[in-house]
Design an enzyme around this catalytic site. Structure first.
Site, PDB file in Angstrom:
ATOM      1  N   ARG A 128       0.856  -1.178   0.000  1.00 29.90           N
ATOM      2  CA  ARG A 128       0.000   0.000   0.000  1.00 29.90           C
ATOM      3  C   ARG A 128       0.899   1.237   0.000  1.00 29.90           C
ATOM      4  NH1 ARG A 128      -2.627   1.199   5.361  1.00 29.90           N
ATOM      5  NH2 ARG A 128      -1.044   2.826   5.357  1.00 29.90           N
ATOM      6  N   HIS A 156      -3.407   5.029   4.497  1.00 29.37           N
ATOM      7  CA  HIS A 156      -4.671   4.266   4.580  1.00 29.37           C
ATOM      8  C   HIS A 156      -5.788   5.041   3.877  1.00 29.37           C
ATOM      9  CE1 HIS A 156      -8.181   2.231   6.120  1.00 29.37           C
ATOM     10  NE2 HIS A 156      -8.543   3.278   6.832  1.00 29.37           N
ATOM     11  N   TYR A 187       4.128   5.537  11.606  1.00 31.93           N
ATOM     12  CA  TYR A 187       4.308   4.095  11.816  1.00 31.93           C
ATOM     13  C   TYR A 187       5.209   3.377  10.796  1.00 31.93           C
ATOM     14  CZ  TYR A 187       0.276   3.981   8.581  1.00 31.93           C
ATOM     15  OH  TYR A 187      -0.569   4.165   7.521  1.00 31.93           O
TER      16      TYR A 187
END
Lengths: 331, 346
Positions: free
Chosen positions: B245, B249, B258
């Site tokens: 990805r 998100h 993160y």
């Protein structure tokens, strides 16, 4: 199982009536399929689906793996191709894993797709206590579902209604959570199962006329209310009883008309009282009938506790004496 | 990579997969257009025209292959990150984005398009795909259902229940997991211990496949095989595509909290569009003009998308009550009248 032709003249149990309703619906519409845990060869732990696999074949009535969320999800997917699933949750509390599927999809898919994907599913749930069962076989969870827009919530209190309400639930396009009072499963009725559905969901039925007070109830508490009304009559009070037959829709008209005559009402159900169905009924009837009420509407419900063990359940369930006490407070 | 995890299968479908040049060009075209629309949607979200947008940047091979592996009667069950698959499935992009525009929850007719609404809850739609597939078998049809999900969703109970039920009934379903490394911020090493998600198929007694999800040719080959395996009665297939990805998100996410940016580098080097472009060019099968035509078409579609999304949707409160029930209870009818008669003051 009694055959359809005989049933008009024989005594049947609520289990028989439900079984016949499934049979008649399956005969009428080949898109009706029945599945769940142990509903096939065994016929369900309460035998409601007895013989359906034999009569209609394994692709119309079949066993599923023990996976309630999966069962519910599969039913929802089937509706895309026009099937009308009737699924059984083996016991009230065993249905909880399926609640996400019911709350997030079953209740909402029609709305989400603006009517393009209706979900005509009936979820049969044996519910309620009073049978001396373990903690997780005695819950009354109707309020959770009644709080979820998109679902209808039916519950029969008589053998005749078990047939007509289930037939009606299967025939309509809205999803119905169908609560079967398991303590009434083996109730017998001389009453023949009516040929034509006389119960109209959303329309409560007056089970006993009364001029002094009105008991408003449904499902397993109807027989308790009728017994209480009889006991009250022995003391000179004329107490009426209304059986709602469906929590959603709630037929407030019938209840309000009765209250307009008596001015006094008590709502009775087994599930918890706090934020329960009785709270909603009481609030709505108070809004409608405030001027004519002679006393605040009372509630006699299950206590706000986890379901008790069998030796203590009589302290939890609505009883004749608790209803009489509540009547004494308002009469 | 294409590790087949054959187990106690009753049969195995090994079709003669022959990818035509046309199929590869169609794949490239859909990936380029998909990426452009995806970028436009991200921009529209940042500008406030969409409430949110979960991008599938870098996952175009998976997105396009999923849609293009399906036959004319097959169904797609997408998640919120699968808008590009839905564009490729020939649903009007504006209608795909209806939910994210805040206009309505679903903008298209699922039955007409053989596509379920985006599923926001994780893995619940996997069971819906199984139900559709079982209904198809009961009706004597030959439909296949393809359920899309990510690595995070494989931790959900509904994922397990769906695979197990599909296995028991040999339902014609393809479970296509785009293993993109993250569930919002949680890396896949915190989701499962299995060496490969495809290995989970062994436990269900079904066919499992693992494929490089940034390789369009490999991904569509595996998915086509899986679809035909399911269609021909050999049961469900679990396909894991390893991808990454690249984007946050959603536009509301902050991946710097993160993960290191450098982590994306090897994946960017294996960009699915660049790889297929390079392959077709090296084979002498992609003229520069053809590529330019595709890019022009993508620009045009992106501009059209922007133009139409920027028109404010009609907000009709009657819609709130119109389809909650086929036969609404009286209290909803009261509320409908109340809402229609009230004057809205923010």
């Amino acid at each position: 199982m009694n055959a359809g032709a005989d049933i008009a003249t024989t005594t049947v149990t609520m289990v028989d009536a439900l079984n016949l309703a499934l049979r008649d619906s399956m005969t009428e519409d080949e898109n009706v399929v029945v599945f769940g845990e142990d509903v096939g060869v065994l016929g369900g732990v309460f035998r409601v689906t007895s013989g359906l696999t034999e009569t209609f074949g394994k692709d119309r009535c079949f066993d599923m793996p023990i996976a309630e969320a999966g069962i519910m999800g599969v039913a929802i997917g089937m509706t895309a191709l026009g099937l009308r699933p009737v699924v059984e949750m083996q016991f009230d509390a065993f249905g909880y894993p399926a609640m996400e599927q019911m709350f997030s999809h079953l209740a909402k898919l029609r709305n989400r797709t603006e009517g393009r994907w209706p979900v005509p599913i009936v979820v049969r749930v044996p519910y309620g206590g009073g049978i001396g069962a373990v903690e997780h076989h005695s819950d009354s969870s109707e309020a959770y579902f009644a709080q979820t827009p998109g679902l209808k919530v039916y519950t029969p209190a008589t053998v005749g209604d078990a047939y007509t309400l289930l037939r009606e639930a299967i025939a309509q396009d809205d999803p119905v959570i169908f609560f079967e009072p398991k303590r009434l499963y083996w109730e017998k009725a001389e009453l023949p199962v009516p040929e034509a559905a006389e119960a109209v969901p959303g329309r409560a039925v007056i089970r006993r006329e009364g001029e002094d007070a009105t008991l408003i109830t449904y499902g397993p508490s109807l027989s308790v209310c009728l017994a209480a009304a009889k006991a009250a009559a022995a003391e000179g009070y004329d107490v009426g009883v209304i059986d709602l037959r469906s929590v959603v829709p709630f037929d407030e008209g019938t209840a309000a008309d009765a209250l307009a005559r008596t001015g006094r009402g008590i709502v009775v159900h087994e599930s918890a009282g706090y934020c329960g169905v009785g709270a909603e009924i009481t609030a709505r009837l108070t809004e409608l009938c405030f001027d004519i009420l002679e006393a605040p509407i009372q509630r006699v419900t299950g206590r706000d506790i986890p379901y008790p063990p069998p030796h203590l359940e009589h302290h939890h369930l609505p009883s004749v004496s608790r209803i009489l006490d509540a009547l004494a407070d308002i009469l | 990579m294409n590790d087949r995890t054959e187990t106690t299968l009753d049969g195995y479908w090994t079709p003669p997969t022959a990818l035509t040049l046309v199929a590869l060009r169609n794949g490239l075209r859909a990936m380029i257009i998909g990426r452009r629309l995806d970028r436009q949607a991200s921009n529209l979200a940042k500008q406030g025209y969409l409430t949110v947008y979960p991008s599938s940047l870098g996952q175009e091979a998976c997105q396009v292959a999923a849609a293009q592996a399906l036959g004319p009667d097959d169904w797609l069950f997408p998640t919120y990150r699968d808008s590009v698959a839905m564009f490729t499935h020939r649903i009007d992009p504006v209608k795909v984005l209806t939910m994210l525009r805040g206009d309505w929850h679903c903008g298209f007719d699922p039955k007409a398009h053989r596509c379920a609404p985006h599923s926001t809850p994780l893995a619940t739609h996997c069971a819906h795909a199984v139900g559709l597939a079982m209904a198809s078998v009961k009706k004597g049809e030959k439909r296949v259902a393809m359920a899309l999900c990510g690595d995070g969703a494989t931790s959900e109970g509904d994922f397990h229940e769906a695979l197990n039920i599909a296995a028991v009934f040999k339902a014609p379903v393809v479970f296509f997991v785009q293993h993109n490394g993250y569930a919002i911020s949680t890396p896949s090493r915190r989701q499962f211990r299995a060496k490969s998600l495809a290995d989970k198929a062994i436990g269900y007694g079904i066919r499992g496949e693992k494929v490089d999800g940034n390789d369009f040719v490999a991904t569509i080959s595996v998915l086509r095989d899986a679809v035909e395996h399911a269609r021909n009665g050999f049961g469900p297939v679990l396909v894991e595509a390893r991808t990454y990805r690249v984007s946050p998100h959603t536009n509301a996410d902050d991946p710097d909290r993160y993960r290191n940016r450098s982590e994306a580098e090897p994946w960017l080097e294996h960009d699915p569009i660049a790889r297929l472009t390079e392959y077709l060019t090296a084979q002498g099968r992609l003229a520069r003009d053809t590529l330019r035509d595709i890019e022009d078409a993508a620009e045009e579609l992106a501009a059209d998308l922007r133009r139409r999304v920027m028109i404010p949707p009609e907000a009709d409160p009657a819609r709130l009550f119109a389809h909650v029930y086929a036969d609404p209870p009286p209290h909803l009818q009261e509320q409908r009248i109340a809402v229609l008669s009230e004057e809205y003051v923010a």
